[in-house]
Scaffold this motif. Structure first.
Motif, mmCIF file in Angstrom:
data_model
loop_
_atom_site.group_PDB
_atom_site.id
_atom_site.type_symbol
_atom_site.label_atom_id
_atom_site.label_comp_id
_atom_site.label_asym_id
_atom_site.label_seq_id
_atom_site.Cartn_x
_atom_site.Cartn_y
_atom_site.Cartn_z
ATOM 1 N N GLN A 1 48.567 42.866 29.659
ATOM 2 C CA GLN A 1 49.501 43.134 28.575
ATOM 3 C C GLN A 1 49.976 41.800 28.011
ATOM 4 N N CYS A 2 50.848 41.128 28.718
ATOM 5 C CA CYS A 2 51.343 39.848 28.193
ATOM 6 C C CYS A 2 50.326 38.733 28.403
ATOM 7 N N GLY A 3 49.472 38.851 29.422
ATOM 8 C CA GLY A 3 48.417 37.876 29.671
ATOM 9 C C GLY A 3 48.822 36.690 30.517
ATOM 10 N N TRP A 4 50.064 36.622 30.959
ATOM 11 C CA TRP A 4 50.521 35.447 31.707
ATOM 12 C C TRP A 4 49.749 35.267 33.005
ATOM 13 N N CYS A 5 49.437 36.341 33.679
ATOM 14 C CA CYS A 5 48.743 36.266 34.968
ATOM 15 C C CYS A 5 47.218 36.239 34.825
ATOM 16 N N THR A 6 46.725 36.415 33.621
ATOM 17 C CA THR A 6 45.291 36.616 33.410
ATOM 18 C C THR A 6 44.429 35.444 33.852
ATOM 19 N N SER A 7 44.859 34.218 33.617
ATOM 20 C CA SER A 7 44.023 33.081 34.017
ATOM 21 C C SER A 7 43.844 33.043 35.531
ATOM 22 N N GLY A 8 44.896 33.335 36.277
ATOM 23 C CA GLY A 8 44.781 33.369 37.734
ATOM 24 C C GLY A 8 43.874 34.483 38.211
ATOM 25 N N PHE A 9 44.045 35.678 37.647
ATOM 26 C CA PHE A 9 43.164 36.797 37.992
ATOM 27 C C PHE A 9 41.713 36.464 37.643
ATOM 28 N N THR A 10 41.496 35.876 36.481
ATOM 29 C CA THR A 10 40.131 35.556 36.043
ATOM 30 C C THR A 10 39.477 34.561 36.986
ATOM 31 N N ASN A 11 40.157 33.455 37.250
ATOM 32 C CA ASN A 11 39.577 32.428 38.118
ATOM 33 C C ASN A 11 39.294 32.973 39.518
ATOM 34 N N HIS A 12 40.240 33.709 40.068
ATOM 35 C CA HIS A 12 40.047 34.230 41.421
ATOM 36 C C HIS A 12 38.917 35.259 41.458
ATOM 37 N N THR A 13 38.807 36.072 40.422
ATOM 38 C CA THR A 13 37.729 37.064 40.355
ATOM 39 C C THR A 13 36.373 36.394 40.230
ATOM 40 N N ILE A 14 36.283 35.360 39.412
ATOM 41 C CA ILE A 14 35.015 34.635 39.278
ATOM 42 C C ILE A 14 34.615 34.022 40.618
ATOM 43 N N ALA A 15 35.565 33.423 41.318
ATOM 44 C CA ALA A 15 35.275 32.852 42.639
ATOM 45 C C ALA A 15 34.841 33.947 43.617
ATOM 46 N N LEU A 16 35.477 35.115 43.546
ATOM 47 C CA LEU A 16 35.104 36.240 44.409
ATOM 48 C C LEU A 16 33.675 36.681 44.134
ATOM 49 N N ILE A 17 33.322 36.851 42.883
ATOM 50 C CA ILE A 17 31.971 37.292 42.538
ATOM 51 C C ILE A 17 30.937 36.259 42.980
ATOM 52 N N GLU A 18 31.240 34.989 42.821
ATOM 53 C CA GLU A 18 30.319 33.948 43.290
ATOM 54 C C GLU A 18 30.148 34.020 44.809
ATOM 55 N N GLU A 19 31.232 34.288 45.514
ATOM 56 C CA GLU A 19 31.162 34.461 46.972
ATOM 57 C C GLU A 19 30.296 35.662 47.331
ATOM 58 N N LEU A 20 30.483 36.770 46.607
ATOM 59 C CA LEU A 20 29.712 37.982 46.899
ATOM 60 C C LEU A 20 28.224 37.794 46.588
ATOM 61 N N LYS A 21 27.903 36.966 45.617
ATOM 62 C CA LYS A 21 26.489 36.698 45.327
ATOM 63 C C LYS A 21 25.849 35.927 46.485
#
Length: 176
Positions: free
Chosen positions: A110-130
């Motif tokens: 909604q406001c997007g304030w937390c989005t950069s943290g969620f994005t970075n952590h999700t990208i790192a998670l997906i790289e780990e899962l690969k």
């Protein structure tokens, strides 16, 4: 003062002379004008300030920049929210990262304030899962275990988690 050199989003910065007390978040904002990483709590609790560190062994890890001094990243290779989209020669965005696309598709923020943290952590998670895929039936538990510390004051968790699950399931090799 301390001299540091860091690579952020594939661009070398430094050597720069900085006060050893400057946090990485302050360094990103004040020295490099990279303001996409957000200050949330200032105590390392909300994870709005998460960035990715790429290690020499091919792994990555996340760091909370509001509580970590910039000098601790001397010689490191980092990624911030500004480094995920694909740019053309003029620096214009031509394609978002699949995680960013998934967040938009699911109206995650909604406001997007937390989005950069969620994005970075999700990208790192997906790289780990690969590197270490998990069974599909464990995806939701892995998302909760990984992103459970993130604070979204607009209560977008359900949409974030749905977008993350979608992104993981669409990433070849992330699940068994």
């Amino acid at each position: 003062m301390t001299m540091i050199t860091v690579t952020i989003n594939n661009e070398v910065h430094g050597p720069l002379d900085i006060d050893p007390e400057v946090t990485m978040l302050e360094f990103l904002h004040e020295y490099l004008n990279l303001t996409g990483t957000k200050f949330g709590c200032g105590q390392g609790i909300c994870s709005a300030c998460v960035i990715i560190q790429d290690n020499e062994d091919g792994t990555s890890e996340v760091h909370k920049t509001c509580i970590t001094n910039a000098v601790g990243f001397n010689g490191k290779k980092l990624r911030t929210i500004e480094g995920h989209a694909e740019l053309d020669k003029k620096g214009e965005i031509i394609a978002l990262h699949p995680v960013q696309e998934s967040f938009i598709k699911h109206f995650s923020f909604q406001c997007g304030w937390c989005t950069s943290g969620f994005t970075n952590h999700t990208i790192a998670l997906i790289e780990e899962l690969k590197r270490n895929p998990i069974p599909v039936d464990q995806v939701e538990a892995k998302i909760e275990a990984t992103l459970g510390e993130h604070v979204c004051r607009c209560t977008g968790y359900v949409k974030y988690y749905a977008a993350v699950k979608d992104a993981i399931l669409k990433t070849e090799g992330a699940t068994l």
